[in-house]
Design a protein around this motif. Structure first.
Motif, PDB file in Angstrom:
ATOM      1  N   MET A   1       0.854  -1.173   0.000  1.00 37.56           N
ATOM      2  CA  MET A   1       0.000   0.000   0.000  1.00 37.56           C
ATOM      3  C   MET A   1       0.898   1.234   0.000  1.00 37.56           C
ATOM      4  O   MET A   1       1.721   1.422   0.889  1.00 37.56           O
ATOM      5  CB  MET A   1      -0.891  -0.046   1.250  1.00 37.56           C
ATOM      6  CG  MET A   1      -1.801   1.094   1.394  1.00 37.56           C
ATOM      7  SD  MET A   1      -3.099   0.891   2.646  1.00 37.56           S
ATOM      8  CE  MET A   1      -2.309   0.054   3.977  1.00 37.56           C
ATOM      9  N   ASP A   2       0.736   2.078  -1.008  1.00 39.06           N
ATOM     10  CA  ASP A   2       1.574   3.259  -1.171  1.00 39.06           C
ATOM     11  C   ASP A   2       0.885   4.479  -0.563  1.00 39.06           C
ATOM     12  O   ASP A   2      -0.101   4.987  -1.098  1.00 39.06           O
ATOM     13  CB  ASP A   2       1.857   3.488  -2.655  1.00 39.06           C
ATOM     14  CG  ASP A   2       2.760   4.684  -2.890  1.00 39.06           C
ATOM     15  OD1 ASP A   2       3.401   5.147  -1.928  1.00 39.06           O
ATOM     16  OD2 ASP A   2       2.813   5.158  -4.037  1.00 39.06           O
ATOM     17  N   LEU A   3       1.434   4.940   0.554  1.00 40.45           N
ATOM     18  CA  LEU A   3       0.875   6.111   1.231  1.00 40.45           C
ATOM     19  C   LEU A   3       1.810   7.311   1.111  1.00 40.45           C
ATOM     20  O   LEU A   3       1.736   8.244   1.910  1.00 40.45           O
ATOM     21  CB  LEU A   3       0.616   5.797   2.702  1.00 40.45           C
ATOM     22  CG  LEU A   3      -0.415   4.703   2.989  1.00 40.45           C
ATOM     23  CD1 LEU A   3      -0.502   4.425   4.488  1.00 40.45           C
ATOM     24  CD2 LEU A   3      -1.773   5.083   2.443  1.00 40.45           C
ATOM     25  N   SER A   4       2.678   7.291   0.096  1.00 36.59           N
ATOM     26  CA  SER A   4       3.666   8.363  -0.050  1.00 36.59           C
ATOM     27  C   SER A   4       2.997   9.726  -0.259  1.00 36.59           C
ATOM     28  O   SER A   4       3.490  10.747   0.221  1.00 36.59           O
ATOM     29  CB  SER A   4       4.639   8.057  -1.183  1.00 36.59           C
ATOM     30  OG  SER A   4       3.938   7.865  -2.393  1.00 36.59           O
ATOM     31  N   GLU A   5       1.878   9.748  -0.960  1.00 34.87           N
ATOM     32  CA  GLU A   5       1.166  11.010  -1.179  1.00 34.87           C
ATOM     33  C   GLU A   5       0.649  11.579   0.145  1.00 34.87           C
ATOM     34  O   GLU A   5       0.718  12.785   0.401  1.00 34.87           O
ATOM     35  CB  GLU A   5       0.006  10.778  -2.157  1.00 34.87           C
ATOM     36  CG  GLU A   5      -0.506  12.042  -2.785  1.00 34.87           C
ATOM     37  CD  GLU A   5      -1.563  11.786  -3.857  1.00 34.87           C
ATOM     38  OE1 GLU A   5      -2.212  12.770  -4.252  1.00 34.87           O
ATOM     39  OE2 GLU A   5      -1.744  10.633  -4.289  1.00 34.87           O
ATOM     40  N   LEU A   6       0.162  10.693   0.992  1.00 35.67           N
ATOM     41  CA  LEU A   6      -0.302  11.110   2.322  1.00 35.67           C
ATOM     42  C   LEU A   6       0.870  11.625   3.151  1.00 35.67           C
ATOM     43  O   LEU A   6       0.769  12.677   3.787  1.00 35.67           O
ATOM     44  CB  LEU A   6      -0.993   9.943   3.036  1.00 35.67           C
ATOM     45  CG  LEU A   6      -1.374  10.170   4.494  1.00 35.67           C
ATOM     46  CD1 LEU A   6      -2.334  11.343   4.623  1.00 35.67           C
ATOM     47  CD2 LEU A   6      -1.975   8.909   5.093  1.00 35.67           C
ATOM     48  N   HIS A   7       1.981  10.897   3.137  1.00 32.01           N
ATOM     49  CA  HIS A   7       3.159  11.335   3.896  1.00 32.01           C
ATOM     50  C   HIS A   7       3.668  12.685   3.383  1.00 32.01           C
ATOM     51  O   HIS A   7       4.098  13.533   4.170  1.00 32.01           O
ATOM     52  CB  HIS A   7       4.262  10.275   3.846  1.00 32.01           C
ATOM     53  CG  HIS A   7       3.878   8.998   4.513  1.00 32.01           C
ATOM     54  ND1 HIS A   7       3.491   8.929   5.826  1.00 32.01           N
ATOM     55  CD2 HIS A   7       3.798   7.731   4.027  1.00 32.01           C
ATOM     56  CE1 HIS A   7       3.188   7.675   6.145  1.00 32.01           C
ATOM     57  NE2 HIS A   7       3.353   6.927   5.056  1.00 32.01           N
ATOM     58  N   GLY A   8       3.580  12.887   2.061  1.00 34.06           N
ATOM     59  CA  GLY A   8       3.970  14.170   1.481  1.00 34.06           C
ATOM     60  C   GLY A   8       3.075  15.303   1.958  1.00 34.06           C
ATOM     61  O   GLY A   8       3.558  16.401   2.272  1.00 34.06           O
ATOM     62  N   ALA A   9       1.771  15.047   2.012  1.00 36.31           N
ATOM     63  CA  ALA A   9       0.822  16.068   2.485  1.00 36.31           C
ATOM     64  C   ALA A   9       1.072  16.395   3.955  1.00 36.31           C
ATOM     65  O   ALA A   9       0.997  17.560   4.358  1.00 36.31           O
ATOM     66  CB  ALA A   9      -0.614  15.604   2.274  1.00 36.31           C
ATOM     67  N   LEU A  10       1.372  15.387   4.758  1.00 32.80           N
ATOM     68  CA  LEU A  10       1.678  15.622   6.169  1.00 32.80           C
ATOM     69  C   LEU A  10       2.973  16.413   6.305  1.00 32.80           C
ATOM     70  O   LEU A  10       3.047  17.352   7.098  1.00 32.80           O
ATOM     71  CB  LEU A  10       1.788  14.295   6.926  1.00 32.80           C
ATOM     72  CG  LEU A  10       0.477  13.564   7.188  1.00 32.80           C
ATOM     73  CD1 LEU A  10       0.744  12.136   7.658  1.00 32.80           C
ATOM     74  CD2 LEU A  10      -0.370  14.304   8.212  1.00 32.80           C
ATOM     75  N   ALA A  11       3.991  16.047   5.513  1.00 35.74           N
ATOM     76  CA  ALA A  11       5.283  16.731   5.591  1.00 35.74           C
ATOM     77  C   ALA A  11       5.168  18.190   5.165  1.00 35.74           C
ATOM     78  O   ALA A  11       5.820  19.068   5.740  1.00 35.74           O
ATOM     79  CB  ALA A  11       6.311  16.004   4.731  1.00 35.74           C
ATOM     80  N   SER A  12       4.316  18.468   4.175  1.00 37.99           N
ATOM     81  CA  SER A  12       4.153  19.845   3.697  1.00 37.99           C
ATOM     82  C   SER A  12       3.106  20.620   4.500  1.00 37.99           C
ATOM     83  O   SER A  12       2.793  21.767   4.183  1.00 37.99           O
ATOM     84  CB  SER A  12       3.781  19.857   2.216  1.00 37.99           C
ATOM     85  OG  SER A  12       2.491  19.305   2.026  1.00 37.99           O
ATOM     86  N   LYS A  13       2.558  19.978   5.500  1.00 39.35           N
ATOM     87  CA  LYS A  13       1.553  20.586   6.386  1.00 39.35           C
ATOM     88  C   LYS A  13       0.299  21.015   5.626  1.00 39.35           C
ATOM     89  O   LYS A  13      -0.337  22.009   5.969  1.00 39.35           O
ATOM     90  CB  LYS A  13       2.143  21.750   7.169  1.00 39.35           C
ATOM     91  CG  LYS A  13       3.289  21.324   8.054  1.00 39.35           C
ATOM     92  CD  LYS A  13       3.823  22.452   8.879  1.00 39.35           C
ATOM     93  CE  LYS A  13       4.955  21.931   9.755  1.00 39.35           C
ATOM     94  NZ  LYS A  13       5.496  22.928  10.636  1.00 39.35           N
TER      95      LYS A  13
END
Length: 197
Positions: free
Chosen positions: A1-13
């Motif tokens: 399961m690829d959650l990289s987009e979610l992690h990116g959104a969290l990292a960019s606040k």
């Protein structure tokens, strides 16, 4: 399961996008038949909807989470506690729910950002609703001690009436920008010219 987009959104606040992004990712994962329920970041998903003040979506998500997962992952229940307090307008309860749980490293920044936004929102509601208010009431609505509430209000240019102990709310200055309509200016000029001659 690829959650990289979610992690990116969290990292960019980009917290206001988390709920919708999780909805889309959840649909993608479910449509592929990939087992996801044990690994899904439900607490982040819930907090994303709560941050965006989308309580209906948060409530729907809460109801769709399997009971077994709710029981084994207390952070999900802690996130929903915030949603419940918002739903019932339990202002002090919102702050208690935020402070009453030790959030995971993945969730702590999102929960902190929510708390800051919520505090500003509550303060702005007090500004628009009151001209004077007791320190105790500010403390209640802001989830603070009376000393914290007094200091917060004074830092935002409110004043304290020492005789009554009431805080005097400073209303924001509202400036109206007047636009100059060339047509009206022309008519006014012609009118003044006509009066003078």
């Amino acid at each position: 399961m690829d959650l990289s987009e979610l992690h990116g959104a969290l990292a960019s606040k980009s917290y206001d996008k988390i709920g919708e992004l999780c909805d889309e990712l959840l649909i993608q994962v479910a449509s592929r038949g990939i087992p996801f329920q044990e690994e899904w970041p439900y607490a982040i998903h819930l907090m994303g909807h709560i941050y965006a003040n989308d309580l209906n979506s948060a409530r729907f998500l809460w109801k769709s989470i399997p009971e077994g997962i709710k029981k084994t992952r207390p952070e999900i229940t802690a996130a929903w506690k915030i949603g419940q307090c918002l739903w019932t307008r339990d202002y002090t309860g919102v702050y208690s729910a935020v402070r009453g749980f030790e959030w995971s490293p993945e969730a702590v920044a999102l929960v902190t950002a929510f708390s800051e936004v919520y505090t500003k929102k509550m303060f702005n509601l007090l500004v628009s609703a009151y001209s004077t208010i007791s320190v105790a009431d500010v403390a209640h609505f802001m989830g603070m001690t009376e000393d914290e509430a007094r200091n917060y209000a004074l830092q935002h240019d409110w004043s304290l009436d020492s005789s009554s102990g009431m805080l005097i709310v400073k209303k924001p200055c509202i400036t109206k920008e007047q636009k100059l309509d060339p047509g009206k200016l022309q008519r006014l000029t012609e009118y003044v010219f006509h009066l003078e001659h």
